[in-house]
Write a protein that holds these residues in place. Structure first.
Motif, PDB file in Angstrom:
ATOM      1  N   ARG A 224     -13.891 -36.914 -12.719  1.00  0.00           N
ATOM      2  CA  ARG A 224     -15.004 -36.686 -13.651  1.00  0.00           C
ATOM      3  C   ARG A 224     -15.447 -35.229 -13.650  1.00  0.00           C
ATOM      4  O   ARG A 224     -16.567 -34.903 -13.268  1.00  0.00           O
ATOM      5  N   PRO A 225     -14.547 -34.329 -14.086  1.00  0.00           N
ATOM      6  CA  PRO A 225     -14.943 -32.917 -14.148  1.00  0.00           C
ATOM      7  C   PRO A 225     -16.092 -32.743 -15.128  1.00  0.00           C
ATOM      8  O   PRO A 225     -16.120 -33.389 -16.174  1.00  0.00           O
ATOM      9  N   GLN A 226     -17.018 -31.885 -14.744  1.00  0.00           N
ATOM     10  CA  GLN A 226     -18.246 -31.753 -15.526  1.00  0.00           C
ATOM     11  C   GLN A 226     -18.059 -30.898 -16.775  1.00  0.00           C
ATOM     12  O   GLN A 226     -18.807 -31.020 -17.722  1.00  0.00           O
ATOM     13  N   ASN A 227     -17.087 -30.003 -16.721  1.00  0.00           N
ATOM     14  CA  ASN A 227     -16.869 -29.153 -17.895  1.00  0.00           C
ATOM     15  C   ASN A 227     -15.412 -28.678 -17.951  1.00  0.00           C
ATOM     16  O   ASN A 227     -14.593 -29.023 -17.093  1.00  0.00           O
ATOM     17  N   VAL A 228     -15.115 -27.905 -18.994  1.00  0.00           N
ATOM     18  CA  VAL A 228     -13.755 -27.428 -19.229  1.00  0.00           C
ATOM     19  C   VAL A 228     -13.249 -26.599 -18.037  1.00  0.00           C
ATOM     20  O   VAL A 228     -12.103 -26.735 -17.618  1.00  0.00           O
ATOM     21  N   PHE A 229     -14.129 -25.766 -17.472  1.00  0.00           N
ATOM     22  CA  PHE A 229     -13.700 -24.926 -16.364  1.00  0.00           C
ATOM     23  C   PHE A 229     -13.208 -25.769 -15.179  1.00  0.00           C
ATOM     24  O   PHE A 229     -12.113 -25.544 -14.645  1.00  0.00           O
ATOM     25  N   VAL A 230     -13.997 -26.738 -14.770  1.00  0.00           N
ATOM     26  CA  VAL A 230     -13.633 -27.546 -13.595  1.00  0.00           C
ATOM     27  C   VAL A 230     -12.367 -28.354 -13.887  1.00  0.00           C
ATOM     28  O   VAL A 230     -11.448 -28.422 -13.068  1.00  0.00           O
ATOM     29  N   ALA A 231     -12.301 -28.934 -15.085  1.00  0.00           N
ATOM     30  CA  ALA A 231     -11.119 -29.724 -15.450  1.00  0.00           C
ATOM     31  C   ALA A 231      -9.863 -28.869 -15.407  1.00  0.00           C
ATOM     32  O   ALA A 231      -8.810 -29.297 -14.950  1.00  0.00           O
ATOM     33  N   GLY A 232      -9.982 -27.624 -15.861  1.00  0.00           N
ATOM     34  CA  GLY A 232      -8.820 -26.746 -15.911  1.00  0.00           C
ATOM     35  C   GLY A 232      -8.464 -26.161 -14.556  1.00  0.00           C
ATOM     36  O   GLY A 232      -7.309 -25.827 -14.309  1.00  0.00           O
ATOM     37  N   PHE A 233      -9.456 -26.045 -13.675  1.00  0.00           N
ATOM     38  CA  PHE A 233      -9.211 -25.411 -12.373  1.00  0.00           C
ATOM     39  C   PHE A 233      -8.582 -26.393 -11.390  1.00  0.00           C
ATOM     40  O   PHE A 233      -7.808 -26.011 -10.526  1.00  0.00           O
ATOM     41  N   ASP A 280     -15.895 -32.507 -33.932  1.00  0.00           N
ATOM     42  CA  ASP A 280     -14.935 -31.625 -33.259  1.00  0.00           C
ATOM     43  C   ASP A 280     -15.079 -31.770 -31.753  1.00  0.00           C
ATOM     44  O   ASP A 280     -16.189 -31.685 -31.215  1.00  0.00           O
ATOM     45  N   VAL A 281     -13.962 -31.991 -31.085  1.00  0.00           N
ATOM     46  CA  VAL A 281     -13.983 -32.132 -29.628  1.00  0.00           C
ATOM     47  C   VAL A 281     -12.754 -31.428 -29.042  1.00  0.00           C
ATOM     48  O   VAL A 281     -11.823 -31.074 -29.765  1.00  0.00           O
ATOM     49  N   VAL A 282     -12.809 -31.230 -27.730  1.00  0.00           N
ATOM     50  CA  VAL A 282     -11.620 -30.800 -26.997  1.00  0.00           C
ATOM     51  C   VAL A 282     -11.135 -32.007 -26.205  1.00  0.00           C
ATOM     52  O   VAL A 282     -11.913 -32.623 -25.460  1.00  0.00           O
ATOM     53  N   LEU A 283      -9.896 -32.364 -26.403  1.00  0.00           N
ATOM     54  CA  LEU A 283      -9.312 -33.505 -25.696  1.00  0.00           C
ATOM     55  C   LEU A 283      -8.569 -32.977 -24.463  1.00  0.00           C
ATOM     56  O   LEU A 283      -7.794 -32.024 -24.566  1.00  0.00           O
ATOM     57  N   GLY A 284      -8.852 -33.578 -23.313  1.00  0.00           N
ATOM     58  CA  GLY A 284      -8.168 -33.184 -22.071  1.00  0.00           C
ATOM     59  C   GLY A 284      -7.287 -34.324 -21.594  1.00  0.00           C
ATOM     60  O   GLY A 284      -7.775 -35.445 -21.404  1.00  0.00           O
ATOM     61  N   ILE A 285      -6.002 -34.049 -21.424  1.00  0.00           N
ATOM     62  CA  ILE A 285      -5.074 -35.078 -20.935  1.00  0.00           C
ATOM     63  C   ILE A 285      -4.371 -34.526 -19.700  1.00  0.00           C
ATOM     64  O   ILE A 285      -3.664 -33.518 -19.777  1.00  0.00           O
ATOM     65  N   ARG A 286      -4.555 -35.190 -18.569  1.00  0.00           N
ATOM     66  CA  ARG A 286      -3.853 -34.747 -17.361  1.00  0.00           C
ATOM     67  C   ARG A 286      -2.382 -35.137 -17.445  1.00  0.00           C
ATOM     68  O   ARG A 286      -2.036 -36.206 -17.969  1.00  0.00           O
ATOM     69  N   HIS A 356     -10.089 -37.086 -21.157  1.00  0.00           N
ATOM     70  CA  HIS A 356     -11.404 -36.446 -21.117  1.00  0.00           C
ATOM     71  C   HIS A 356     -11.733 -35.857 -22.482  1.00  0.00           C
ATOM     72  O   HIS A 356     -10.840 -35.418 -23.203  1.00  0.00           O
ATOM     73  N   LEU A 357     -13.012 -35.865 -22.822  1.00  0.00           N
ATOM     74  CA  LEU A 357     -13.471 -35.193 -24.038  1.00  0.00           C
ATOM     75  C   LEU A 357     -14.529 -34.174 -23.674  1.00  0.00           C
ATOM     76  O   LEU A 357     -15.381 -34.438 -22.822  1.00  0.00           O
ATOM     77  N   PHE A 358     -14.457 -33.022 -24.327  1.00  0.00           N
ATOM     78  CA  PHE A 358     -15.431 -31.963 -24.081  1.00  0.00           C
ATOM     79  C   PHE A 358     -16.004 -31.478 -25.399  1.00  0.00           C
ATOM     80  O   PHE A 358     -15.341 -31.518 -26.435  1.00  0.00           O
ATOM     81  N   ASP A 359     -17.246 -30.996 -25.321  1.00  0.00           N
ATOM     82  CA  ASP A 359     -17.872 -30.356 -26.471  1.00  0.00           C
ATOM     83  C   ASP A 359     -17.274 -28.954 -26.611  1.00  0.00           C
ATOM     84  O   ASP A 359     -17.297 -28.189 -25.659  1.00  0.00           O
ATOM     85  N   PRO A 360     -16.734 -28.610 -27.778  1.00  0.00           N
ATOM     86  CA  PRO A 360     -16.075 -27.303 -27.901  1.00  0.00           C
ATOM     87  C   PRO A 360     -17.049 -26.124 -27.798  1.00  0.00           C
ATOM     88  O   PRO A 360     -16.639 -25.033 -27.419  1.00  0.00           O
ATOM     89  N   GLN A 361     -18.334 -26.361 -28.119  1.00  0.00           N
ATOM     90  CA  GLN A 361     -19.299 -25.254 -28.010  1.00  0.00           C
ATOM     91  C   GLN A 361     -19.772 -25.056 -26.571  1.00  0.00           C
ATOM     92  O   GLN A 361     -19.618 -23.997 -25.995  1.00  0.00           O
ATOM     93  N   THR A 362     -20.343 -26.107 -25.990  1.00  0.00           N
ATOM     94  CA  THR A 362     -20.916 -25.969 -24.641  1.00  0.00           C
ATOM     95  C   THR A 362     -19.853 -26.108 -23.555  1.00  0.00           C
ATOM     96  O   THR A 362     -20.080 -25.741 -22.416  1.00  0.00           O
ATOM     97  N   GLU A 363     -18.708 -26.660 -23.895  1.00  0.00           N
ATOM     98  CA  GLU A 363     -17.633 -26.965 -22.955  1.00  0.00           C
ATOM     99  C   GLU A 363     -18.013 -28.017 -21.913  1.00  0.00           C
ATOM    100  O   GLU A 363     -17.331 -28.213 -20.919  1.00  0.00           O
ATOM    101  N   GLU A 364     -19.143 -28.689 -22.108  1.00  0.00           N
ATOM    102  CA  GLU A 364     -19.550 -29.746 -21.196  1.00  0.00           C
ATOM    103  C   GLU A 364     -18.781 -31.034 -21.510  1.00  0.00           C
ATOM    104  O   GLU A 364     -18.409 -31.282 -22.659  1.00  0.00           O
ATOM    105  N   ALA A 365     -18.570 -31.853 -20.465  1.00  0.00           N
ATOM    106  CA  ALA A 365     -17.808 -33.089 -20.659  1.00  0.00           C
ATOM    107  C   ALA A 365     -18.641 -34.137 -21.376  1.00  0.00           C
ATOM    108  O   ALA A 365     -19.839 -34.296 -21.108  1.00  0.00           O
ATOM    109  N   ILE A 366     -18.014 -34.835 -22.324  1.00  0.00           N
ATOM    110  CA  ILE A 366     -18.617 -36.037 -22.914  1.00  0.00           C
ATOM    111  C   ILE A 366     -18.223 -37.226 -22.028  1.00  0.00           C
ATOM    112  O   ILE A 366     -18.995 -38.075 -21.698  1.00  0.00           O
ATOM    113  N   PHE A 367     -16.966 -37.255 -21.611  1.00  0.00           N
ATOM    114  CA  PHE A 367     -16.488 -38.098 -20.502  1.00  0.00           C
ATOM    115  C   PHE A 367     -15.191 -37.534 -20.001  1.00  0.00           C
ATOM    116  O   PHE A 367     -14.606 -36.668 -20.622  1.00  0.00           O
TER     117      PHE A 367
END
Ligand SMILES: Nc1ncnc2c1ncn2[C@@H]1O[C@H](COP(=O)(O)OP(=O)(O)O)[C@@H](O)[C@H]1O
Ligand SMILES: [Mg+2]
Length: 367
Positions: A224-233, A280-286, A356-367
């Motif tokens: 459950r990464p909180q944002n784009v940075f953590v998910a990517g790191f 608009d969202v950012v989709l994260g797939i591991r 995972h889904l992220f808000d493209p503006q705030t980069e915060e996770a939706i889930f």
């Protein structure tokens, strides 16, 4: 042993804000890892705990005592630096005993403590040697033993394994974990290596640009990464980020990229409808959450991806496969006996319960 409590710590160097208002509590006996990219402020925060840096504001508590104004030697801590220096002209015994000599401890007590620490680190047969006669890993253990004999309430370790080769690093990692089980000190361990952090930590604190972004158990942060940075790191190979749109169709919610659409399960669809601020969202797939259709035998068609294999990188127990999905591409991890072949089509299934889904503006996770 002691709890550490950091209350709103800030440390600047001129215009550089190295640590930006960090609050963090480390329970007594916990092994916490400060993780983040180079330059994010890990060493500075550790030095603030040690008293080697004066904080601009905020308080440091160790064992319930406000130590903010105290010198390092009065804080009941021991620290192992990244460039752990051992004294070349002293034997291993004298290196380990150095701090105790400075404290003018009786020699029987020094001997007892040195032998106990050397035993824990399995260097008791090396006590008469000089550092030049030791391997890198042995020297590193001398540095840790020198910290342990001080019997500190808190042990601070700054990238202690970074000078070792890959194999030795793995072994020392296991030994440090075993050591912590035995001594049960509160340990704050700094690293930029996410694999090392995941494997050692009871809890991780992920930092970026002087800010504490997320703290939690390793798997909690991975899942459950909180944002784009953590998910990517965190995660290897890194998570795939794709531009996507949320689309309603016949009461179902889909997340669609330019190449494919995934149907969200009802609970996730509800969360996306509630929290997404736009379509608009950012989709994260591991890479680990994509599977070969031929292997899993999915029946529903909505979360499939038709792809073409571009590159295959064998890792031994698995392969990293880069696939082209139309306009875009994905990196995925498949079992070593995959049927994937370069330039051949491959049907894939995405585990939509793990995307995972992220808000493209705030980069915060939706889930
Ligand atoms: N003594 C110092 N003087 C000036 N800038 C410093 C000093 N120490 C650290 N910094 C700066 O503070 C930031 C954080 O550094 P550091 O805590 O060493 O990061 P990390 O350990 O995460 O790599 C960096 O921008 C670094 O250049
Ligand atoms: Mg550092």
């Amino acid at each position: 042993m002691a709890e550490i409590r950091l209350d709103n710590i800030r440390k600047t160097f001129g215009k550089v804000v190295a640590v930006q208002d960090i609050s963090l509590t480390v329970p007594d006996g916990e092994f916490i890892v400060l993780l983040g990219p180079s330059g994010c402020g890990k060493t500075t925060l550790l030095r603030c705990i040690a008293g080697l840096e004066q904080v601009d504001h905020g308080r440091v508590f160790i064992g319930g005592r406000d130590v903010t104004g105290l010198a390092p030697r009065s804080r009941d801590i021991a620290m192992v630096f990244q460039s752990y220096a051992v004294f070349p002209h002293m034997t291993v015994f004298d290196n380990i005993a150095f701090g105790l000599h400075m404290q003018k401890q009786p020699s029987a007590e020094i001997k007892r403590r040195v032998q106990a620490a050397a035993g824990l680190l399995q260097i008791e047969t090396l006590l008469d040697r000089y550092p030049a006669q030791l391997s890198g890993g042995q020297r590193q253990r001398v540095a840790v033993a020198r910290a342990l004999v001080m019997e500190p309430a808190v042990l601070l370790l700054d990238e202690p394994l970074s000078n070792l080769d890959a194999k030795l690093r793995l072994r020392m990692r296991t030994e440090l974990k075993r050591l912590h089980k035995m001594v049960e000190y509160t340990i704050v361990y700094v690293t930029h290596d996410q694999v090392e952090a995941m494997s050692l930590a009871d809890r991780m604190a992920v930092m970026n640009q002087g800010v504490l972004i997320q703290e939690g158990a390793p798997l909690e942060i991975y899942n459950r990464p909180q944002n784009v940075f953590v998910a990517g790191f965190i995660g290897s190979p890194p998570i795939n980020f794709l531009k996507a749109r949320l689309m309603e169709k016949d009461g179902d919610l889909f997340v669609a990229t330019q190449d494919f659409a995934l149907q969200l399960p009802p609970d996730r669809a509800a969360r996306a409808r509630e929290s997404a601020r736009s379509n608009d969202v950012v989709l994260g797939i591991r890479p680990q959450d994509v599977h070969e259709l031929a292997r899993v035998g999915w029946t529903e068609g909505d979360n499939r991806i038709r792809a073409t294999v571009d590159v295959i990188e064998p890792l031994g127990d698995a392969v990293v496969v880069t696939v082209v999905t139309g306009e875009g591409s994905l990196q995925i991890t498949l079992p070593a006996d995959t049927r994937a072949q370069v330039d051949q089509p491959l049907e894939l299934v995405v585990d939509v319960n793990r995307v995972h889904l992220f808000d493209p503006q705030t980069e915060e996770a939706i889930f």
